[in-house]
Design an enzyme around this catalytic site. Structure first.
Site, PDB file in Angstrom:
ATOM      1  N   CYS A 113     173.735 121.559  63.516  1.00 47.91           N
ATOM      2  CA  CYS A 113     173.228 121.593  64.898  1.00 47.91           C
ATOM      3  C   CYS A 113     173.600 120.342  65.685  1.00 47.91           C
ATOM      4  CB  CYS A 113     171.713 121.754  64.900  1.00 47.91           C
ATOM      5  SG  CYS A 113     171.181 123.155  63.953  1.00 47.91           S
ATOM      6  N   HIS A 255     167.355 119.187  70.973  1.00 45.58           N
ATOM      7  CA  HIS A 255     167.902 120.379  70.309  1.00 45.58           C
ATOM      8  C   HIS A 255     166.879 121.505  70.405  1.00 45.58           C
ATOM      9  CE1 HIS A 255     169.646 123.085  67.531  1.00 45.58           C
ATOM     10  NE2 HIS A 255     168.857 122.794  66.505  1.00 45.58           N
ATOM     11  N   ASN A 285     167.601 129.331  68.550  1.00 45.37           N
ATOM     12  CA  ASN A 285     168.339 128.168  68.055  1.00 45.37           C
ATOM     13  C   ASN A 285     169.811 128.551  67.913  1.00 45.37           C
ATOM     14  OD1 ASN A 285     169.488 126.108  66.603  1.00 45.37           O
ATOM     15  ND2 ASN A 285     167.918 126.051  65.001  1.00 45.37           N
TER      16      ASN A 285
HETATM   17  N1  ACO Z   1     156.849 136.816  61.199  1.00 49.11           N
HETATM   18  C1  ACO Z   1     155.615 136.895  60.692  1.00 49.11           C
HETATM   19  N2  ACO Z   1     155.187 136.103  59.682  1.00 49.11           N
HETATM   20  C2  ACO Z   1     156.056 135.195  59.200  1.00 49.11           C
HETATM   21  C3  ACO Z   1     157.361 135.077  59.689  1.00 49.11           C
HETATM   22  C4  ACO Z   1     157.751 135.933  60.741  1.00 49.11           C
HETATM   23  N3  ACO Z   1     158.979 135.880  61.300  1.00 49.11           N
HETATM   24  N4  ACO Z   1     157.992 134.093  59.004  1.00 49.11           N
HETATM   25  C5  ACO Z   1     157.115 133.607  58.108  1.00 49.11           C
HETATM   26  N5  ACO Z   1     155.931 134.283  58.218  1.00 49.11           N
HETATM   27  C6  ACO Z   1     154.712 134.074  57.466  1.00 49.11           C
HETATM   28  C7  ACO Z   1     154.960 133.483  56.097  1.00 49.11           C
HETATM   29  O1  ACO Z   1     155.277 134.496  55.161  1.00 49.11           O
HETATM   30  C8  ACO Z   1     153.647 132.813  55.808  1.00 49.11           C
HETATM   31  O2  ACO Z   1     152.730 133.783  55.395  1.00 49.11           O
HETATM   32  P1  ACO Z   1     151.663 133.475  54.227  1.00 49.11           P
HETATM   33  O3  ACO Z   1     150.798 132.362  54.776  1.00 49.11           O
HETATM   34  O4  ACO Z   1     150.957 134.780  54.063  1.00 49.11           O
HETATM   35  O5  ACO Z   1     152.488 133.055  53.059  1.00 49.11           O
HETATM   36  C9  ACO Z   1     153.184 132.317  57.181  1.00 49.11           C
HETATM   37  O6  ACO Z   1     153.912 133.098  58.145  1.00 49.11           O
HETATM   38  C10 ACO Z   1     153.467 130.852  57.415  1.00 49.11           C
HETATM   39  O7  ACO Z   1     154.833 130.582  57.080  1.00 49.11           O
HETATM   40  P2  ACO Z   1     155.441 129.149  57.211  1.00 49.11           P
HETATM   41  O8  ACO Z   1     156.883 129.189  56.830  1.00 49.11           O
HETATM   42  O9  ACO Z   1     154.566 128.169  56.496  1.00 49.11           O
HETATM   43  O10 ACO Z   1     155.302 128.916  58.782  1.00 49.11           O
HETATM   44  P3  ACO Z   1     155.469 127.607  59.618  1.00 49.11           P
HETATM   45  O11 ACO Z   1     154.254 127.381  60.402  1.00 49.11           O
HETATM   46  O12 ACO Z   1     156.018 126.461  58.831  1.00 49.11           O
HETATM   47  O13 ACO Z   1     156.608 128.040  60.660  1.00 49.11           O
HETATM   48  C11 ACO Z   1     158.953 127.759  61.061  1.00 49.11           C
HETATM   49  C12 ACO Z   1     157.888 128.388  60.185  1.00 49.11           C
HETATM   50  C13 ACO Z   1     158.838 128.338  62.462  1.00 49.11           C
HETATM   51  C14 ACO Z   1     160.322 128.105  60.512  1.00 49.11           C
HETATM   52  C15 ACO Z   1     158.735 126.235  61.120  1.00 49.11           C
HETATM   53  O14 ACO Z   1     158.576 125.727  59.814  1.00 49.11           O
HETATM   54  C16 ACO Z   1     159.887 125.521  61.783  1.00 49.11           C
HETATM   55  O15 ACO Z   1     160.089 125.657  62.969  1.00 49.11           O
HETATM   56  N6  ACO Z   1     160.625 124.702  61.024  1.00 49.11           N
HETATM   57  C17 ACO Z   1     161.763 123.976  61.569  1.00 49.11           C
HETATM   58  C18 ACO Z   1     162.917 124.866  61.671  1.00 49.11           C
HETATM   59  C19 ACO Z   1     164.005 124.248  62.466  1.00 49.11           C
HETATM   60  O16 ACO Z   1     163.779 123.604  63.459  1.00 49.11           O
HETATM   61  N7  ACO Z   1     165.201 124.436  62.050  1.00 49.11           N
HETATM   62  C20 ACO Z   1     166.303 124.074  62.807  1.00 49.11           C
HETATM   63  C21 ACO Z   1     166.904 122.757  62.499  1.00 49.11           C
HETATM   64  S1  ACO Z   1     168.436 122.874  61.795  1.00 49.11           S
HETATM   65  C22 ACO Z   1     169.317 124.092  62.406  1.00 49.11           C
HETATM   66  O17 ACO Z   1     169.134 124.410  63.525  1.00 49.11           O
HETATM   67  C23 ACO Z   1     170.335 124.828  61.604  1.00 49.11           C
END
Ligand code: ACO
Length: 328
Positions: A113, A255, A285
């Site tokens: 990214c 970003h 993203n």
């Molecule tokens: N829809 C519904 N539920 C979902 C989804 C979805 N799309 N995805 C995950 N869940 C569920 C999970 O299964 C989990 O359920 P559980 O509690 O029953 O096990 C629950 O939601 C929480 O999941 P987490 O992964 O812990 O959710 P979190 O609050 O961490 O959010 C996210 C996930 C949005 C990916 C967050 O961690 C994030 O934004 N991380 C950074 C990602 C990022 O910025 N990446 C880009 C940088 S690098 C690049 O761009 C290549």
């Protein structure tokens, strides 16, 4: 650096097909409420027949028009991407051919990214070495080619698109000046964000079917924490280096990965929310395309005005991160 590098034109392009969160509900177990509250994303653009080269070309044409320049004038073409059409040739070489050019310096740059901001710094160095250089810097991705549409934890996050900027040398007082860029990386936590397939540690054998290693995999929480920490730290560092504070910043353009990350970085830096540019809701993203799409979009919409001091903050796989200061 004695010669200044100036952004002369900006452009972006996204494919026409657009999936809303509701559309995704049809093929993966997710819902608009979860995606909106966790990420701020409402929709993302997705290629049908177009390739990474097509997206890059369309963004480049717009950036050249915005710069009032002809492709013929370009001396260098840099493309930040990890989802080019092919491993060889590079997207930059293919783009050179598409634009009808020969005998230019053309290369892709892989910093996930952060690819565009890394390429911006390479362009600045090249302009210092060759003050007559006219450089096209692109960020382009077809991330949906590496998305596992059955993995709800990643597929809702990404979109396709490209952005481009044209840079040339200029005087201190001219608009579009790239004041400075700071870059950094850390291979330690690199396995928190991977695309392993096509790498030589996963050699393809005749008869193999494409496996899970071909898709983007991410430890979301780890990446989230690192993104907020590193973008805040490097943004503070670049401001300090120029005796500036958050109060001097007219626009913060981070970003566009996740609204919560964007808002956390703005808050930690002390930049008021109304000065923080956001379009992750429209595009998701788009990795290396995120910053140049953001710049072009913010300029077109008037969010970035003449004279504004813009602070870029980027973060991506590698892990890589960086920050730039641009005076428009
Ligand atoms: N829809 C519904 N539920 C979902 C989804 C979805 N799309 N995805 C995950 N869940 C569920 C999970 O299964 C989990 O359920 P559980 O509690 O029953 O096990 C629950 O939601 C929480 O999941 P987490 O992964 O812990 O959710 P979190 O609050 O961490 O959010 C996210 C996930 C949005 C990916 C967050 O961690 C994030 O934004 N991380 C950074 C990602 C990022 O910025 N990446 C880009 C940088 S690098 C690049 O761009 C290549």
């Amino acid at each position: 650096m004695s010669t200044f590098s100036h952004i002369r034109g900006l452009g972006f392009y996204v494919p026409e097909l657009c999936y809303s969160n509701k559309d995704l509900e049809k093929f993966v177990d997710t819902n608009d409420e979860w995606i909106t509250t966790r990420t701020g994303i409402k929709q993302r653009h997705v290629v049908e027949d177009e390739t990474c080269l097509d997206l890059t070309y369309n963004a480049a044409v717009k950036a050249l028009a915005n710069a009032e320049m002809e492709a013929e004038e370009l001396t260098h073409i840099l493309v930040g991407t990890f989802t080019g059409d092919m491993l060889i040739p590079s997207t930059a070489c293919q783009l050179m051919e598409r634009m009808g050019l020969k005998n230019r310096v053309a290369m892709d740059l892989s910093a996930a990214c952060s690819g565009f901001v890394y390429a911006l710094e390479v362009a600045r160095a090249l302009i210092n070495l060759h003050p007559d250089a006219k450089i096209l810097v692109c960020g382009a991705e077809v991330l949906t080619s590496r998305v596992n549409w059955e993995d709800r934890s990643t597929c809702v996050l990404f979109g396709d698109g490209a952005g481009a900027a044209v840079l040339t040398a200029g005087n201190d007082s001219e608009p579009g000046k790239v004041i400075d860029t700071l870059l950094s990386s850390d291979g330690g936590p690199s396995m928190n964000l991977t695309v392993q397939g096509s790498g030589s540690s996963f050699p393809y054998k005749m008869g193999d079917t494409v496996g899970d290693e071909y898709f983007i995999k991410m430890q979301g929480r780890e990446v989230y924490k690192h993104a907020v920490r590193s973008m805040t730290a490097i943004s503070n560092e670049i401001l300090k280096r120029h005796n500036l504070t958050a109060e001097d910043v007219d626009v913060l353009l981070p970003h566009q990965a996740n609204l919560r990350i964007i808002e956390a970085v703005g808050k930690k830096l002390g930049v008021p929310r109304e000065k923080v540019f956001v379009n992750v809701d429209k595009f998701g993203n788009t990795s290396a395309a995120s910053i140049p799409i953001g710049l072009a979009d913010a300029r077109e919409s008037g969010f970035i005005k003449d004279g504004d001091l813009v602070l870029l903050a980027t973060f991506g796989g590698g892990l890589t991160w960086g920050s730039s200061l641009i005076q428009f």
